[in-house]
Structure formats: structure tokens, C-alpha cells
Write an enzyme that holds these catalytic residues in place. Structure first.
Site, PDB file in Angstrom:
ATOM      1  N   ASP A 272       0.787  -1.172  -0.559  1.00 17.61           N
ATOM      2  CA  ASP A 272       0.297   0.451  -0.246  1.00 17.61           C
ATOM      3  C   ASP A 272       0.733   1.385  -0.318  1.00 17.61           C
ATOM      4  O   ASP A 272       1.659   1.367  -0.943  1.00 17.61           O
ATOM      5  CB  ASP A 272      -1.243  -0.280   1.028  1.00 17.61           C
ATOM      6  CG  ASP A 272      -2.361   1.139   1.088  1.00 17.61           C
ATOM      7  OD1 ASP A 272      -3.175   1.149   0.494  1.00 17.61           O
ATOM      8  OD2 ASP A 272      -1.928   2.173   1.538  1.00 17.61           O
TER       9      ASP A 272
ATOM     10  N   HIS B 270      -7.251  -7.297   0.361  1.00 13.88           N
ATOM     11  CA  HIS B 270      -6.000  -5.831   0.367  1.00 13.88           C
ATOM     12  C   HIS B 270      -4.768  -6.869   1.183  1.00 13.88           C
ATOM     13  O   HIS B 270      -3.555  -6.023   0.951  1.00 13.88           O
ATOM     14  CB  HIS B 270      -6.455  -4.872   0.812  1.00 13.88           C
ATOM     15  CG  HIS B 270      -5.475  -3.413   0.576  1.00 13.88           C
ATOM     16  ND1 HIS B 270      -4.698  -3.280  -0.509  1.00 13.88           N
ATOM     17  CD2 HIS B 270      -5.208  -2.401   1.084  1.00 13.88           C
ATOM     18  CE1 HIS B 270      -3.904  -2.282  -0.057  1.00 13.88           C
ATOM     19  NE2 HIS B 270      -3.935  -1.659   1.104  1.00 13.88           N
TER      20      HIS B 270
END
Length: 290
Positions: A104, A271
């Protein structure tokens, strides 16, 4: 958690970076995303430490790292500055060249590090992202609705700061629960630690400044590099099979416009790859890092 690792605080040119170090062997730096700290690697770092010297840090503005004052152009929170912190940390630990794995926001720091400091990065792994310039350049209605956090946190101060202050746990829980396929992947103590950081106004402001920098300086830096400055080292891209990156992009095709040696795969999780699929994430990283 992180048994056998030692904690450190290292002063860089712009701030102080907190982290942990453990294991022995070729060095690898682990960089976290939002809303996490270096604790997100607690299931992966021990496996990597069996073969590598593992360094896991809190990015500038996150966790126990510093929150230096910003400027009107947000430059102290551009990935160029955040990457410089991390290169200085690794040099202070005795590593001039190392592998880097980012998830991320940490992955955005990692690829910027590879572009700006090619002599320092010998292998790059990016987890569940495409470059910032690509994301903004391809933005559409799906992006606007799915990645609303990008616009919300980049809004002028103090709007997002004040709103988050009213319900920090709600904001953190939203990210952890809606971006994951397995919300129970986050131990209660770890989830509480993530939420606690968002009760600190200085941390929240720093994170907002990082998103403001993403929408301005980071985007400009990517566009300046596009087609001229390529990532020189091998690249591993991993992404969620069920998330936005898989739905909106062809990640390997995109990363191959930025580097010659690119490989990767989708993992069967949400994620937060290192927390939702730690064994598979570690396996891919160990194979890649050698």
C-alpha cells in the site's frame, strides 16, 4: 510477536524513524501501508528472518516515527522524502544495498526509492498497488467511489483532520473491514494499536499531508519519470485477487512499463496480503528475494 527482533529509533535528515530488526542474511526492508504500522508484518517477518536480515519500520508520520512540520507544498510528506528516510535508516544499520518490500503506501515509498536510489535497491516487491501516476491518470467513477479515501485525506486542512478526530476507530475499522476479505485477520491487540494512532492529531495531520503530497508532488514526480526513468532492479508485484487492483488494472502490464524484469501473481485474499495470507505472501517473497 517479533520474537528475537530488537527495536530501534534512528535519526534521519528530516525526522526519526522507529523500527525493528531481526534475523541474519541478505537485508530486506519491510514498509507498511495505511492504517497500519510495521506491526502488519508480524506474521511474515519471522519467516523472512530465517534467511534474511529483516528491517521493518514505521514510515514518517506513522506509528512511533516522527511527524515533522509540513509546508504549504506538502514536500516533507512526498514519497521522495519518505523514501530518503528509509535509505538513511538502512545505511545507518550498515546496509548500502538491500531488497525492499512495500504494501500500500509503503509500496509507493518502495518504488520511489527504487527510482530515486537505484544503487540502494537490489530487489523491489510491491503489494496491491499500481504507481500513483497511473492511478490518478486512469481514475474514473469506480476509482472515485472505491478510493474515496484518497480524495478525503487530500482535502484541505483541517477538514479531514477534524472529521477523523470525531471517530478515529470508525475510520480505521472501515479500512480494515471493507478492504479485507477476512476482518478477523487482525488480532484485537493489533487492531487496537492501529486505531490508537489515529487518536493522535499530529499523526492524522501527517497522514493527510502524505495524501495531499500524493495528489500533487508524487503525481508530478511519477509523470516526470514516465518513459525516461525506469526501475533497474527485478520487480515482484503481488495483489489481491478480489480487490480493486485486480478489478481495475492489469498490474503486470502496468509495472512492465516501469521496469524490464517484472513477475507477479494475484493472491486469494483481500487488500492486506501479509495479514490475510501470510504464508503465501512469505513464500512468494522468499522465492523472489532468493
Amino acid at each position: 510477536m517479533f520474537e528475537g527482533f530488537t527495536e530501534f529509533d534512528i535519526t534521519t535528515t528530516g525526522t526519526t524513524i522507529h523500527g525493528r530488526r531481526g534475523g541474519d542474511g541478505p537485508p530486506v526492508l519491510l514498509l507498511h501501508g495505511i492504517p497500519e504500522t510495521h506491526l502488519m508484518w508480524h506474521r511474515v517477518a519471522p519467516a523472512l528472518a530465517e534467511r534474511h536480515t529483516v528491517v521493518a519500520t514505521d514510515l514518517r508520520g506513522y506509528g512511533d516515527s516522527g511527524t515533522p512540520p509540513s509546508t504549504p507544498d506538502h514536500a516533507p510528506y512526498a514519497m521522495r522524502e519518505i523514501a530518503r528516510d528509509q535509505v538513511e535508516v538502512m545505511r545507518a544499520l550498515g546496509f548500502d544495498r538491500f531488497g525492499v518490500v512495500g504494501h500500500d503506501r509503503g509500496a509507493r515509498c518502495a518504488y520511489r526509492m527504487a527510482l530515486d536510489h537505484p544503487a540502494a535497491v537490489d530487489r523491489l516487491a510491491v503489494l496491491d498497488i499500481v504507481p500513483t501516476g497511473e492511478a490518478f491518470g486512469r481514475a474514473d467513477m469506480d476509482f472515485s467511489l472505491g478510493y474515496w479515501v484518497w480524495s478525503f485525506l487530500a482535502a484541505p486542512a483541517p477538514v479531514p483532520e477534524r472529521l477523523i478526530a470525531g471517530a478515529p476507530e470508525t475510520f480505521v475499522d472501515h479500512m480494515l473491514d471493507s478492504w479485507s476479505d477476512a476482518p478477523d485477520a487482525f488480532p484485537a491487540a493489533v487492531r487496537a494499536e492501529y486505531a490508537a494512532r489515529f487518536r493522535d492529531p499530529a499523526t492524522v495531520h501527517a497522514i493527510c499531508e502524505e495524501y495531499r503530497a500524493a495528489a500533487t508532488l508524487d503525481h508530478r514526480h511519477d509523470e516526470a519519470d514516465r518513459g525516461t526513468n525506469r526501475i533497474a532492479c527485478p520487480v515482484l508485484a503481488l495483489w489481491s485477487a478480489t480487490g480493486a487492483v485486480a478489478a481495475w488494472y492489469d498490474p503486470l502490464e502496468i509495472w512492465r512499463t516501469w521496469a524490464d524484469d517484472v513477475r507477479g501473481a494475484a493472491l486469494p485474499c483481500g487488500h492486506f496480503l501479509p495479514e490475510e495470507a501470510p504464508a503465501e505472501t512469505a513464500r512468494h517473497l522468499l522465492d523472489f528475494l532468493g
